[in-house]
Write an enzyme that holds these catalytic residues in place. Structure first.
Site, PDB file in Angstrom:
ATOM      1  N   HIS A  76     -46.646  -6.187  -3.456  1.00 30.14           N
ATOM      2  CA  HIS A  76     -46.883  -7.091  -4.597  1.00 30.14           C
ATOM      3  C   HIS A  76     -45.591  -7.313  -5.374  1.00 30.14           C
ATOM      4  CE1 HIS A  76     -50.076  -8.241  -7.802  1.00 30.14           C
ATOM      5  NE2 HIS A  76     -48.937  -8.809  -8.144  1.00 30.14           N
ATOM      6  N   HIS A  78     -42.922 -10.600  -7.202  1.00 30.47           N
ATOM      7  CA  HIS A  78     -42.713 -11.999  -7.583  1.00 30.47           C
ATOM      8  C   HIS A  78     -41.213 -12.279  -7.551  1.00 30.47           C
ATOM      9  CE1 HIS A  78     -46.881 -12.336  -9.207  1.00 30.47           C
ATOM     10  NE2 HIS A  78     -46.708 -11.060  -9.509  1.00 30.47           N
ATOM     11  N   ARG A  80     -40.004 -15.549  -7.670  1.00 23.55           N
ATOM     12  CA  ARG A  80     -39.836 -16.743  -8.526  1.00 23.55           C
ATOM     13  C   ARG A  80     -39.266 -17.971  -7.840  1.00 23.55           C
ATOM     14  NH1 ARG A  80     -43.436 -14.621 -11.800  1.00 23.55           N
ATOM     15  NH2 ARG A  80     -42.654 -12.970 -13.181  1.00 23.55           N
ATOM     16  N   ASN A 110     -47.713 -17.362  -6.633  1.00 24.18           N
ATOM     17  CA  ASN A 110     -47.768 -18.153  -7.878  1.00 24.18           C
ATOM     18  C   ASN A 110     -46.384 -18.696  -8.254  1.00 24.18           C
ATOM     19  OD1 ASN A 110     -46.809 -15.575  -8.491  1.00 24.18           O
ATOM     20  ND2 ASN A 110     -47.626 -15.585 -10.565  1.00 24.18           N
ATOM     21  N   ASP A 169     -53.222 -14.550  -7.674  1.00 28.23           N
ATOM     22  CA  ASP A 169     -52.647 -13.587  -8.627  1.00 28.23           C
ATOM     23  C   ASP A 169     -52.125 -14.278  -9.884  1.00 28.23           C
ATOM     24  OD1 ASP A 169     -51.836 -11.042  -9.549  1.00 28.23           O
ATOM     25  OD2 ASP A 169     -49.777 -11.513  -8.995  1.00 28.23           O
ATOM     26  N   ASN A 328     -49.284  -7.669 -17.569  1.00 25.35           N
ATOM     27  CA  ASN A 328     -50.688  -7.937 -17.274  1.00 25.35           C
ATOM     28  C   ASN A 328     -51.043  -7.312 -15.940  1.00 25.35           C
ATOM     29  OD1 ASN A 328     -53.168  -8.969 -16.536  1.00 25.35           O
ATOM     30  ND2 ASN A 328     -52.640 -11.124 -16.802  1.00 25.35           N
ATOM     31  N   ASP A 355     -45.501  -4.841  -8.454  1.00 23.57           N
ATOM     32  CA  ASP A 355     -45.742  -6.014  -9.310  1.00 23.57           C
ATOM     33  C   ASP A 355     -44.441  -6.416 -10.007  1.00 23.57           C
ATOM     34  OD1 ASP A 355     -46.937  -8.155 -10.520  1.00 23.57           O
ATOM     35  OD2 ASP A 355     -48.151  -6.993 -11.918  1.00 23.57           O
TER      36      ASP A 355
END
Ligand code: ZN
Length: 493
Positions: A76, A78, A80, A110, A169, A328, A355
């Site tokens: 998991h 990100h 970007r 995302n 997500d 979050n 995350d």
């Protein structure tokens, strides 16, 4: 010990590791469950030898010195790109991953545009290949078109394009009906649905875990029940779907509460195909960090397991309202954090996932309620985990399993390689010095995201070298001169 050398004579990221000898060191192979003193030899990018030592050769080697383990897998993260390259790019994300000991990362969809069609999958793959880093980049597709929560994405096409699962997500799959279809179609493709669990109606405007800290700081509460509510919904849907499609699988992302983990524990006992992950910040940090505490979560509970009052026992050492702590799901009270660590230790949580959520300074340099959610965490994950090991609440073998075989089982064949210290395979491993501490500073981070509440802190476990797919992904600058030599005469301790 290393010769992944380029033409300039310096260690070069991306170069085949021609020769790397480590040991005597502490080897951990979660794939076989074996750990102990040993030596490894990499030649021509392949793990040529794994020699377990005993007797005199093993004397004095323990798990507190140099450790060799399979390369870590992050379920998991990100990065970007595309869409917000100011916060992170695929290339800087790969560099950060390698510095953290990770050789495989799974990116959340995302982005902007989101990964809801094969062309975006291809674009990310091309960026990963172009970076020169050997860190393997895998991607999830979205559950819904545009992450809009209305229409199911082209699950079959995305599966054919190579995604490793599906996730909206950032938010939960909006409706139970959409989740049912996602589990069904993803299951037919042999892939999991990865769920961000948050009942949105309970979290409107939420800023901090609902409890004493939020009350005292005047922040709007983010109830623990918002997580368990969605977990209960999802498990009920899963139970119905597996009747029709036994390959359906649900993976719950970044669980942060005792109640949600208890639901998973019970569901696993019933044989449901559910797995879950916890994050480094949810096991190591607690909501009292928002007030200015900086002790580990396991130091913030009393003998009965209840959270201590940071105002009553002088634990406040930093300024309150640090937006680097806004994430979050939110940092929970210390009793929840300890429950997350216990779940990791007993196997209820299958994996530790970072995350990793880098943000620009502008997105964090605002008042607390307006700040973006997320912690840049892929480089500090190992340090937090080793601090947890040092607390005695989880063993080193189990901790490293949660970074290797745990996530590998969830990825299945899509991982595309074997996990473990396997002789003859392309070398994929991390070498770290458990006894060496390093300070988390902006300069020490390869990520563009400096949004870490751990800045300024010393962490255990300095990564010396990361080798992915036989090629050099990261080497500590001092390693070249010190602990590791090029002639095979590596310092063991
Ligand atoms: Zn999420």
């Amino acid at each position: 010990m290393t010769e992944g050398r380029g033409p300039t004579g310096t260690l070069q990221v991306g170069a085949v590791v021609e020769r790397l000898a480590v040991g005597p060191a502490w080897l951990v192979d979660p794939a076989t469950g074996r750990s102990g003193p040993g030596e490894i030899l990499v030649e021509g990018g392949r793990l040529r030898a794994v020699d377990w030592l005993s007797g005199e050769a093993a004397a004095g080697v323990d798990e507190r010195g140099i450790v060799v383990a399979p390369g870590f897998i992050d379920l998991h993260a990100h990065f970007r790109e595309p869409g917000n390259e100011d916060a992170e790019t695929i290339a800087t994300g790969q560099a950060a991953a390698a510095h953290g000991g990770f050789t495989t990362v799974c990116l959340m969809p995302n982005t902007e545009p989101p990964v809801d069609e094969p062309s975006v999958v291809a674009r990310i793959g091309a960026a990963a290949a172009a970076s020169g880093s050997p860190v393997r980049v895998l991607v999830y597709g979205t559950v819904s078109v545009g992450r809009g929560g209305e229409q199911l994405a082209a699950i079959g096409e995305l599966a054919d394009a190579g995604v490793v699962g599906f996730s909206d997500d950032g938010a939960s799959v909006r409706s139970a009906a959409l989740l049912r279809n996602a589990l069904l179609y993803a299951g037919m493709a042999g892939l999991p649905v990865v769920e961000h669990v948050e009942e949105a109606s309970l979290c409107a405007g939420a800023e901090a875990h609902e409890g004493l800290v939020a009350t005292v700081l005047g922040l709007r509460g983010w109830p623990a029940a918002a997580e368990a509510a969605v977990v209960a919904r999802d498990l009920a849907v899963l139970e119905a779907v597996v009747e029709d499609e036994p390959r359906a699988r649900l993976h719950l992302a970044h669980l942060s509460t005792r109640e949600a983990l208890d639901l998973v524990r019970a569901a696993k006992a019933r044989g449901l195909p559910v797995s879950c992950e916890v994050t480094p910040h949810h096991i190591g940090l607690a909501d009292e960090w928002l007030a200015g505490a900086r002790r580990w979560a396991w130091e913030a509970v009393d003998e009965t397991g209840r959270p201590r009052n940071p105002w009553a026992d002088g634990a406040l050492v930093a300024r309150p309202y640090a937006t680097a702590c806004k994430v979050n799901p939110p940092l929970r009270s210390a009793d929840h954090a300890v429950a997350c660590l216990a779940a990791l230790a007993d196997g209820t949580a299958d994996a530790l996932a970072t995350d990793h959520a880098p943000h620009t300074v502008v997105d964090k340099l605002v008042e607390f309620g307006l700040a973006a959610n997320g912690i840049s965490g892929i480089e500090t994950a190992l340090g937090v985990l080793l601090a947890a090991v040092d607390s005695g609440r989880i063993g080193l073998d189990r901790a490293l399993a949660a970074l290797t075989v745990g996530p590998a089982l969830i990825l299945g064949e899509r991982l595309g390689r074997r996990v473990g210290l396997v002789e003859g395979e392309p070398a994929d491993l991390v070498v770290f010095d458990r006894g060496a501490r390093w300070r988390v500073t902006e300069d020490a981070l390869a990520s563009k995201g400096r949004n870490s509440p751990l800045l300024g802190r010393e962490l255990p476990g300095r990564v010396l070298a990361t080798v992915a797919d036989g090629r050099l992904a990261y080497a500590d600058p001092e390693l070249v001169a010190g602990a590791v030599s090029t002639d095979g005469e590596a310092a063991g301790r």
